[in-house]
Structure formats: C-alpha cells, structure tokens
Design a protein around this motif. Structure first.
Motif, PDB file in Angstrom:
ATOM      1  N   PRO A 175       1.858 -33.516  68.816  1.00  0.00           N
ATOM      2  CA  PRO A 175       1.058 -32.329  68.471  1.00  0.00           C
ATOM      3  C   PRO A 175       0.689 -32.299  66.991  1.00  0.00           C
ATOM      4  CG  PRO A 175       2.895 -31.729  69.874  1.00  0.00           C
ATOM      5  CD  PRO A 175       3.121 -33.167  69.489  1.00  0.00           C
ATOM      6  N   HIS A 176      -0.520 -31.873  66.726  1.00  0.00           N
ATOM      7  CA  HIS A 176      -1.012 -31.750  65.351  1.00  0.00           C
ATOM      8  C   HIS A 176      -0.415 -30.494  64.712  1.00  0.00           C
ATOM      9  CE1 HIS A 176      -3.739 -32.345  62.020  1.00  0.00           C
ATOM     10  NE2 HIS A 176      -4.139 -31.081  62.103  1.00  0.00           N
ATOM     11  N   ILE A 177       0.102 -30.632  63.512  1.00  0.00           N
ATOM     12  CA  ILE A 177       0.766 -29.528  62.812  1.00  0.00           C
ATOM     13  C   ILE A 177      -0.222 -28.869  61.857  1.00  0.00           C
ATOM     14  CG2 ILE A 177       2.644 -28.901  61.261  1.00  0.00           C
ATOM     15  CD1 ILE A 177       4.203 -31.284  62.342  1.00  0.00           C
ATOM     16  N   CYS A 178      -0.302 -27.544  61.943  1.00  0.00           N
ATOM     17  CA  CYS A 178      -1.203 -26.771  61.068  1.00  0.00           C
ATOM     18  C   CYS A 178      -0.371 -26.072  60.002  1.00  0.00           C
ATOM     19  CB  CYS A 178      -1.985 -25.731  61.866  1.00  0.00           C
ATOM     20  SG  CYS A 178      -3.103 -26.440  63.092  1.00  0.00           S
ATOM     21  N   ASP A 179      -0.754 -26.254  58.765  1.00  0.00           N
ATOM     22  CA  ASP A 179      -0.096 -25.598  57.631  1.00  0.00           C
ATOM     23  C   ASP A 179      -1.069 -24.586  57.050  1.00  0.00           C
ATOM     24  OD1 ASP A 179       1.504 -24.831  55.603  1.00  0.00           O
ATOM     25  OD2 ASP A 179       1.220 -26.631  54.371  1.00  0.00           O
ATOM     26  N   GLN A 180      -0.923 -23.360  57.495  1.00  0.00           N
ATOM     27  CA  GLN A 180      -1.858 -22.336  57.038  1.00  0.00           C
ATOM     28  C   GLN A 180      -1.186 -20.977  57.103  1.00  0.00           C
ATOM     29  OE1 GLN A 180      -5.213 -22.231  59.648  1.00  0.00           O
ATOM     30  NE2 GLN A 180      -3.992 -22.121  61.500  1.00  0.00           N
ATOM     31  N   LYS A 181      -1.763 -20.038  56.372  1.00  0.00           N
ATOM     32  CA  LYS A 181      -1.252 -18.681  56.325  1.00  0.00           C
ATOM     33  C   LYS A 181      -2.236 -17.746  57.021  1.00  0.00           C
ATOM     34  CE  LYS A 181       1.276 -19.323  51.989  1.00  0.00           C
ATOM     35  NZ  LYS A 181       1.447 -18.847  50.589  1.00  0.00           N
ATOM     36  N   LYS A 182      -1.688 -16.828  57.768  1.00  0.00           N
ATOM     37  CA  LYS A 182      -2.536 -15.844  58.450  1.00  0.00           C
ATOM     38  C   LYS A 182      -2.774 -14.658  57.532  1.00  0.00           C
ATOM     39  CE  LYS A 182      -3.146 -13.509  62.866  1.00  0.00           C
ATOM     40  NZ  LYS A 182      -2.575 -13.249  64.208  1.00  0.00           N
ATOM     41  N   VAL A 183      -4.003 -14.262  57.439  1.00  0.00           N
ATOM     42  CA  VAL A 183      -4.372 -13.173  56.538  1.00  0.00           C
ATOM     43  C   VAL A 183      -4.204 -11.832  57.248  1.00  0.00           C
ATOM     44  CG1 VAL A 183      -5.981 -14.625  55.278  1.00  0.00           C
ATOM     45  CG2 VAL A 183      -6.785 -13.312  57.227  1.00  0.00           C
ATOM     46  N   THR A 184      -4.105 -10.789  56.437  1.00  0.00           N
ATOM     47  CA  THR A 184      -4.022  -9.425  56.957  1.00  0.00           C
ATOM     48  C   THR A 184      -5.238  -8.654  56.476  1.00  0.00           C
ATOM     49  OG1 THR A 184      -1.616  -9.497  56.912  1.00  0.00           O
ATOM     50  CG2 THR A 184      -2.645  -7.327  57.062  1.00  0.00           C
ATOM     51  N   CYS A 185      -5.967  -8.094  57.391  1.00  0.00           N
ATOM     52  CA  CYS A 185      -7.202  -7.369  57.054  1.00  0.00           C
ATOM     53  C   CYS A 185      -6.902  -5.877  57.074  1.00  0.00           C
ATOM     54  CB  CYS A 185      -8.326  -7.730  58.031  1.00  0.00           C
ATOM     55  SG  CYS A 185      -8.645  -9.509  58.137  1.00  0.00           S
ATOM     56  N   ASP A 186      -6.538  -5.330  55.901  1.00  0.00           N
ATOM     57  CA  ASP A 186      -6.129  -3.934  55.822  1.00  0.00           C
ATOM     58  C   ASP A 186      -7.262  -3.010  55.370  1.00  0.00           C
ATOM     59  OD1 ASP A 186      -3.569  -4.539  56.653  1.00  0.00           O
ATOM     60  OD2 ASP A 186      -2.871  -4.927  54.610  1.00  0.00           O
ATOM     61  N   GLY A 187      -8.155  -3.508  54.547  1.00  0.00           N
ATOM     62  CA  GLY A 187      -9.186  -2.644  53.981  1.00  0.00           C
ATOM     63  C   GLY A 187     -10.133  -2.114  55.043  1.00  0.00           C
ATOM     64  N   GLU A 188     -10.682  -0.948  54.759  1.00  0.00           N
ATOM     65  CA  GLU A 188     -11.637  -0.347  55.684  1.00  0.00           C
ATOM     66  C   GLU A 188     -12.864  -1.244  55.826  1.00  0.00           C
ATOM     67  OE1 GLU A 188     -13.979   3.900  56.424  1.00  0.00           O
ATOM     68  OE2 GLU A 188     -13.265   3.356  54.417  1.00  0.00           O
TER      69      GLU A 188
END
Length: 940
Positions: free
Chosen positions: A600-613
């Motif tokens: 399996p291919h490994i992904c190194d990434q961060k998930k963003v949080t969309c808080d602003g209106e």
C-alpha cells in the motif's frame, strides 16, 4: 393408404441431388443485417446418379392461373421415411408457372399427389424442404405470384410413369401461420390448404433529409426488407453555434446549463443530453461549451474540457473520474481520434465531444417526433425546431434556447425566467475582415465535400467567431466540425495543413496526426477481428508499422509479444527492478514467478480544519500524487450570513475580504461627493442652493460628515448708498435696495447734517438753533427749532449771577430781590432711623436756589414750548454714622451726602383742560414732546 396420411411407407429410391439458390434484392453497402435478414444461401442435396433432372411438362403462361405437372421417376429407393421436418431451405426466384409435383413411392395404393396452384404476376420464391440427408417429399414452386395455395389431390388425379409412387400428405389444424423459411411466410387457410406468402423486397426510393445529410438504410422489423431513414443528427461548436436535428442553424450565447435533447414522451428512464456553457472571453458576451452531460438510467456521464479552448477532455461517471475505455450498465465510453464517444447500444445512439464541438446521433426509428430541447424536434421538418417546453413555437431558436435552462446548483445566477440572453453585436465597431482560414470552407480544400454537406452555415459561424473573438482561434472549430460531418458522410478531408499553423493539432510523443484514421484503432487484441466500418476520424494514431497494444493501454508496439513486466493500469512496460506506483500501491518489477510485488502507498499529509464562516472542506486530486488527495478549504460566499448594508446618500458599499477569511466585510465609504436636498453632486459641479448664491461642490471634505463641502458665494450686489441711506433687504430679491434711514438736514451755511431718528444737534454756529429727526409711521421728519430767549436785563441781576441757561442760548441771573441761585446748603441735625439716633449732630447737605423756567411759542411745532428746571443734586457720596438704639446697642447707618447741585430740566405739567382729544392730536403731541426733549437735552 389414406390420401391424407401423416406418414409415408418405406420406399427404395435412387438418391437425387437437388441444388437451389436464394436470390433476393440486397440493401446498400453497410446495411446492418440480422439472423433472419435476406441474403444469398446455397444448399445442396443428393443428385441423380445420371446427373439429369426430372422431366418437366409445362403449359404456356397466358396471364391467368395455369398448372404444370412435374413427374419424377427413377429406381425405387430402398430407404424408409418418417414424417418430414424442415431442416434446410433453398429459394430461387423464377418466372415459371404453377406446378403439380408427385413424389415417387413404392406403393401405388398410397399415391396422393400434391397440387400447387399459384396466381398473380409478381415473381415468388421457390423453396425445398429436406430432412437430414434422406430425400423425402419436396415441393418446387416456380411461379409469378406472391400467394401460393397448396391442396391435396385425390389418388385418381395423379400422373405417374415408371415405378409406383406415393406422396406426402400435409395435415394442419386451426388457423395458424409460420415462417416456412427465410422471408417466406405460410398461413393455414383450412382443410389442409395453406397460403405461402414470400416477401419481395424492392429497393425503396431514396428520400431527401432536411439536415442535408444522406439517409441511412434500416432493416425492417420482419428482418427481410429495409427502408431509408434520416438520422437525428445535432451538432454544436464554437461560441457556440448549433445545428438542430433537422439542420436549422442558430447561435446562442447563454452561460448556463441547458437541455440539448430529452424525450417528449418518456420511454427511457432518466435519459437526456445537456450542455454546460461558460463565458469564454473577458467581455462576457459570448459562450463556449465546457461540459457535455449524458444521463441514462442510473449513470451520469460528464465530458468536461480540462483546459478552455482545447481538445483535452476528462470523463467522469457519477462524479467519479474513469479511464477509457469504460463499459458498464449499457453505456460504453471510448476514444475515437480526437473525440470522446459515449455510446448506448440499446438506443443505437452515440454522443461525441472533443472540447470544441459535439455531435449527437440518434436513430429516427426510436426517437422520431419525440425529442425536445436546444437540438429541436427530430421529424425532418425545421418548422417546429424552435419549440418551447410548453409546446409553443418561438419566433427564433435564440429565444427558444433561453427556456431550456436547467437548475444547476453551481450556477445560482441561472434560473428559468431570468432576463433573456442578449446576443453579441455581430457588427464590430470597426469593419471586420474575416480570417482567411474561413475561406478554406468555400475553396478547393473542402470542395469534395460540398456535394454532400453544404458549407455556407459553417462559413457564417467561422466569420462570426473570427470577428467577435479574433484572439481565440475559435474559427478552427467551424472547420473541424465541418470536416467531421464530411467524414461522417464518407468524405475525409486533410485540412489542417492548409491553415498555416493556426489550427494544428499536436500529438503526444510516440503518436502522429492523421486526418483520416479509423473510428476504432486496431490493437494487439482486436487485430484478428473484422472491422467493417468505413468511416474515418482525425486524431493521434500509432505510426505506420506499429500498433496500439490495447484500447486501454496507450502504447504503440511494433510486435505484439511478451515483455518483462507490464501493467495496463500504469500504461508502461517495465524492466526488472523498476519501481512504480499503480492503483495506489508502491510496486516493483521483480524477476521470477512473482513478477510485480506491491504494498500500500503511504500518504504523509495533514488534514485541515475549516472553521471560518463560508469555508467548506474539499477533497481534490493531488497532481503530484493522485493516491493522496489534497484536503483544502474552499470559500463559498453564498454560505456567508453578513449582508451588504444600505448606505446613506453620498456613501456606497465597499467590501473586502480580510486575509485568511472567506466572507466579505462591508462598510459604507464616502463617494467623494457633495449632498444637498437628497441629491449627490460631483466635485467641481454646480450646486443649486438658492437663486441668490452661486454654489459649487469642492474637493474639501467635512471631517465630521465625510462629505465634500459645498462652497457658496452671494451673487454680486450694489453695496454703496448715499449718506442717509442704507441697504435694506427686499423680499423675493437677491439684493437689497437703498432706503433712507436718516434725516438729511441742510444747515444755514448749506452744509448737510445727517441725523438718525430720535437724534438732535445744535447748529455748530448758533446754539439757539436745534436740528432733530423723528420717525412718524415709518416716515422721517426733520425739524429745525429756533430758541427764542425771554427778555433779559442785566441791570436787574445780582452781580456775578449772570449765566447761560442749559440750552446754551439764553442768559439768566439771580434777580436783585431773589435768593441765591441753586447751590449746596449745609445744616447740622440728628439722624433718627428706626428708633435709633445719632449721638451727635451730623453735617447734612441739600440743594437750594432758583432755576429758570419759561414758556415760549414754537413755530416748528405750532404750539407752546415749556422749559422747566429744578435745583437738584449732581454729585453725592455715601457716608456712615453710628446710631444708638433704645436697647443700648449701636448700629451703623448709611446716608447720602450732597457734594454739588445744579439746575436740571424736568417735565412741565400740562393743565387738565389742555389735554388732547383724539389719536391724531396725540400723535402730534408725541412729536412735540420728542422735540421738547431734544431741546432740553441739548441745553444740558
């Protein structure tokens, strides 16, 4: 044996070989065939040992029914027959008359010949029935009729020669029909009488299609004959231009999503073709196609232009990106040259799209008179192509196209019933010289196609595109769609090399451009298949001497053999030890039985949080790593709750989006104008305040109001008036006028004396003359008073008492027999106040003496003037004295001490009998009183 027997007796017969050939009219080349369609079939059976055919006896055909008897004789066969079945059929068309056929048998008693009677004048078919390889009873019909009647003859009516023969009886029950053989139908009439109806196919006349294209041959439902039909063929290209199913041309510039074709009466579940247009120039006046949408049952196919004005197209099915070829649930998608093709075999239709143009082809047999949308109604009649959703016909198709808008959540500005789309002006501000490329359509390059497809409408579209959008090279799309239509009609044109590089088509490495390539390119897997299609398309193909490995593997190979490692998903041929990523797995090509090993291919990434209106999370394909999606926050301002405020006059709404936010911030910002009486004025413009002021809007800004300041100047007016006059405002006028406000008096020496009302003044050279000014009912009255002194005798005066009266004109003195004139007199006395008394006498002063009093006649006032004066204090001081009170206590008391005295004027009393009786007299008295006061004051 009974005459109507369903079996035959065993017989011995010499085999007879019979050969029959079927010949029917053939449709034009390329006509689709079915298993039961007419064709050419040859079957063989056993032949006579002698190679001769049975003798045939005929009677001449004279246009009426006739009978021919055929007698077959030969050695008695030694085979046994059972009830026959049709195992093979042979039909040949002939012009012989009807025949009576007898079949040889070994028993004379079972002889039952079959008589066949034909009528009519149309050639029919001949047919033969066989069962296996053993000959049984057979019937050969060579007649000129479309109807054949078979009946069983009585034994006595047979004609035989040679050995005894027997016939096969036919028994049927009920009213039935069946296909006896290809394109020959048998109907049971009654009493073993059947009617044979062969189908005769005559080539139908070729119709003329309203869209100018050639009709196509279509097999009839019975599978025997064929007929012509005009396919439903709709195209669109450029910015964009449309050609309806029936060939009506129009241009439409809407930038919404529209219905191209839907069914009027829904026969196919969730079926339709739609187009998503967008404004493709900076002026937002013309549109280009962006996405073609095909819906069929549970699938929605989107062919989307990856980059504007290119032939790079990506394909999604139900919003999922798919690789081509794709085939699922009755929908097939594949590449054909520069086109992406969506094919629905069940509906016999296909949709092509290449980013610049599209075409829709549907069979008339399934969709005739049942289409609606921007492609019009497919009925070979342009009169109703501009049909609205309510069934009415619009005046033109540009108006009609507005009504086929589709509600698209991604385009909230698009909604049915909005302002109609305005077409751009086709008359440029400067004369337009169309591109020379457009001339190719009318020239020799495309001349081979002019007889099949008229070029005028494509030329008009080309000129329009070159004038309205001269920098986008959209005129190439008109040539491209015309060439594609020509190729569809069997005329392939290699035109791009004549455009001087403007309309070139670049191919990827390993491919080369061909103007006339195959619809489906041959691959290693399909090379053994027989492709009968003769149509051609332009596109990028494998060079000569090479072949496409597979339809899903875009690799050209010289030989179709085995390689070290190959993965069709990665579209690569690999060497041992080579690493690659496929299907989101990291793989390596290894030598040995395992071949390709993956993890399996490994992904190194961060998930963003969309808080602003206004932000929402979006998952996108990572161009650098398609296996690891990108999670980003995108802004959708429609999610914002803040609304633009309503600004007061002189202000306008400005919005800006702060860094890192999605929703705009609104504020009212001054426009830099002046505001007066609910109107705005630009700087340096005149502002009307009133007619007496010249006002202008300045560039200066009032800090408190943020509005520009209005500067006003009064209109020029006269500001000078003669002495005695002043400028007074006049109602309704901008400038006042000079109004006399003072009395102008001419003195004895001709000098002017100016007095205000109520003022008086002595003549500078004569104190006995007094000038005064009074205002009576807004009328100025100037008066001159002369003081007349009483007789004065200095001899009767006490020495040293002669003096002038206060008027400065008359003399007075103390008479010899009179007291001292007005002066201060001293006396000492106790001061008593509130029961308290001073301890000692106090020096008290008072005024005492005589003053002049007289009455004289005033000619100016025409009455007596009275002058009265009394001796009064002129200067006093306040002093204090201690008073003793009865209680024994002391208080300080203030009293007035007279320092000096003088004669002072006073008002003379008027006798009661002399009072005036009316208002007019009162006014005169008032005036006289003013004059007297003036005289008295002057005397002071």
């Amino acid at each position: 044996t009974p005459s109507r027997s369903t079996s035959t007796t065993p017989v011995t017969e010499t085999p007879v070989h019979e050969t029959t050939t079927i010949r029917t009219p053939s449709p034009p080349t390329g006509l689709p065939t079915t298993a039961s369609s007419p064709g050419t079939t040859t079957t063989s059976g056993p032949s006579s040992p002698t190679g001769t055919s049975p003798p045939i006896s005929t009677t001449p055909f004279n246009g009426s029914a006739s009978t021919t008897k055929i007698t077959t004789s030969g050695p008695t066969p030694s085979v046994s027959t059972s009830p026959t079945t049709t195992a093979g059929t042979e039909i040949s068309t002939s012009t012989t008359t009807s025949a009576t056929v007898t079949t040889p048998t070994t028993s004379p008693a079972s002889t039952s010949p079959v008589s066949t009677t034909t009528s009519g004048t149309t050639p029919t078919e001949s047919f033969t029935t066989t069962s296996g390889t053993t000959p049984s009873s057979f019937i050969t019909i060579n007649a000129t009729t479309t109807s054949t009647t078979l009946e069983t003859l009585s034994p006595g009516s047979t004609t035989t020669s040679g050995p005894t023969t027997t016939s096969t009886a036919v028994t049927t029950t009920g009213s039935e029909s069946w296909w006896l053989c290809n394109c020959t139908k048998v109907i049971c009439i009654e009493d073993n009488i059947v009617q044979v109806i062969p189908v005769i196919c005559n080539p139908p006349p070729k119709p003329t299609c309203a869209n100018g294209l050639s009709p196509v041959p279509v097999i009839d439902e019975d599978g025997c004959c064929w007929h012509w039909e005009c396919d439903c063929y709709c195209t669109g290209w450029g910015d964009p231009h449309y050609m309806t199913f029936d060939g009506l041309y129009y241009s439409y510039q809407g930038n919404c999503t529209y219905v191209l074709v839907e069914e009027i009466n829904k026969k196919v579940d969730n079926f339709g073709v739609y187009i998503d247009n967008y404004h493709c120039d900076s002026r937002d006046v013309v549109s280009c196609p962006r996405t073609l949408i095909v819906r069929h049952e549970t699938q929605e196919v989107r062919l989307r232009t990856a980059q504007p004005n290119t032939v790079q197209v990506e394909v999604t099915v139900n919003n999922q990106l798919v690789a081509l070829p794709y085939k699922k649930f009755g929908v097939s998608i594949y590449e054909s040259g520069i086109n992406r093709v969506v094919e629905i075999p069940e509906l016999k239709m296909n949709v092509t799209y290449n980013g610049l143009s599209f075409s829709i082809r549907m069979p008339y047999s399934l969709f005739g008179n049942n289409t609606q949308g921007q492609c019009g109604t497919c009925n070979n009649n342009t009169a109703d192509d501009c049909m609205l959703p309510n069934g009415n016909i619009a005046a033109n198709c540009e108006t009609m196209a507005d009504h086929w808008v589709v509600v698209d959540p991604s385009k909230p500005q698009c909604s049915p019933g909005l302002t109609p789309t305005r077409p751009p002006s086709t008359t440029p501000t400067q004369p337009c010289k169309e591109s020379s490329i457009c001339e190719l359509l009318l020239g020799s390059v495309f001349k081979p196609c002019h007889a099949f497809v008229q070029p005028e409408k494509y030329y008009a579209a080309c000129v329009f595109d070159s004038c309205v959008l001269p920098n986008l090279d959209l005129e190439c799309s008109s040539l491209q769609i015309y060439a594609a239509t020509c190729a569809d009609q069997g005329v392939c044109i290699d035109w791009r090399k004549h455009t001087n590089g403007v309309c070139t088509h670049e191919c990827p490495s390993g491919k080369e451009y061909k103007a006339c390539g195959p619809i489906k390119e041959m691959t290693c897997k399909s090379r053994g298949q027989n492709d009968t299609s003769t149509k051609q398309v332009e596109g990028c193909f494998c060079p000569n001497g090479t072949m496409l490995y597979d339809s899903g593997v875009d690799v050209c190979v010289k030989t179709c053999g085995k390689f070290h490692c190959f993965t069709w998903m990665h579209v690569r041929f690999l060497f041992f030890g080579e690493e690659f990523t496929v299907d989101c797995q990291d793989c390596i090509c290894l030598e040995g039985e395992h071949g390709i090993v993956c993890k399996p291919h490994i992904c190194d990434q961060k998930k963003v949080t969309c808080d602003g209106e206004g932000f929402y999370e979006v998952t996108e394909v990572n161009p650098a790593d398609s296996c690891c999606p990108l999670f980003t926050c995108k802004c959708n301002t429609s999610l914002c709750t803040a609304k633009a405020p309503k600004c007061s006059l002189g202000f306008e709404v400005h919005s800006y989006i702060p860094s890192g936010q999605c929703c705009p911030v609104y504020e009212c910002v001054a426009k830099g104008v002046c505001v007066h009486e609910n109107a705005e004025f630009l700087p340096n413009s005149s502002v009307f305040v009133d007619k007496c002021q010249n006002c202008v809007c300045t560039n200066d800004v009032n800090i408190s109001t943020q509005l520009n300041i209005i500067s006003c100047e009064h209109v020029p007016c006269n500001t000078y008036c003669q002495p005695g006059y002043e400028i007074k405002p006049v109602k309704g006028e901008c400038c006042g006028k000079c109004v006399q406000t003072k009395c102008i008096i001419h003195t004895a020496d001709n000098s002017e004396l100016i007095l205000s009302p109520g003022d008086f003044k002595n003549d500078p050279h004569n104190n006995c003359t007094i000038y005064s000014c009074v205002d009576v009912h807004n009328q100025l009255i100037a008066s001159t008073s002369e003081i007349t002194c009483p007789a004065f005798n200095e001899d009767s005066c006490k020495p040293g008492t002669i003096s002038f009266l206060p008027n400065g004109c008359c003399k007075t003195c103390a008479p010899l027999d009179s007291q001292t004139p007005c002066s201060v007199r001293h006396r000492e006395d106790f001061i008593v106040y509130n029961g308290c008394r001073s301890v000692d006498r106090v020096d008290l002063t008072e005024c005492e003496g005589t003053c002049g009093t007289f009455s004289l006649y005033s000619a100016e006032a025409n009455s007596m003037d009275h002058s009265c004066s009394c001796c009064r204090e002129t200067e006093t001081t306040e002093k204090y004295v201690v008073l003793k009170c009865p209680g024994g206590h002391s208080v300080s008391h203030k009293y007035i001490y007279v320092e000096s005295c003088s004669c002072q004027d006073t008002v003379c009393g008027i006798p009661q009998s002399s009072q005036l009786e009316n208002n007019g007299e009162n006014d005169t008295a008032t005036t006289v009183s003013r004059i007297k006061r003036a005289i008295n004051l002057t005397s002071k």
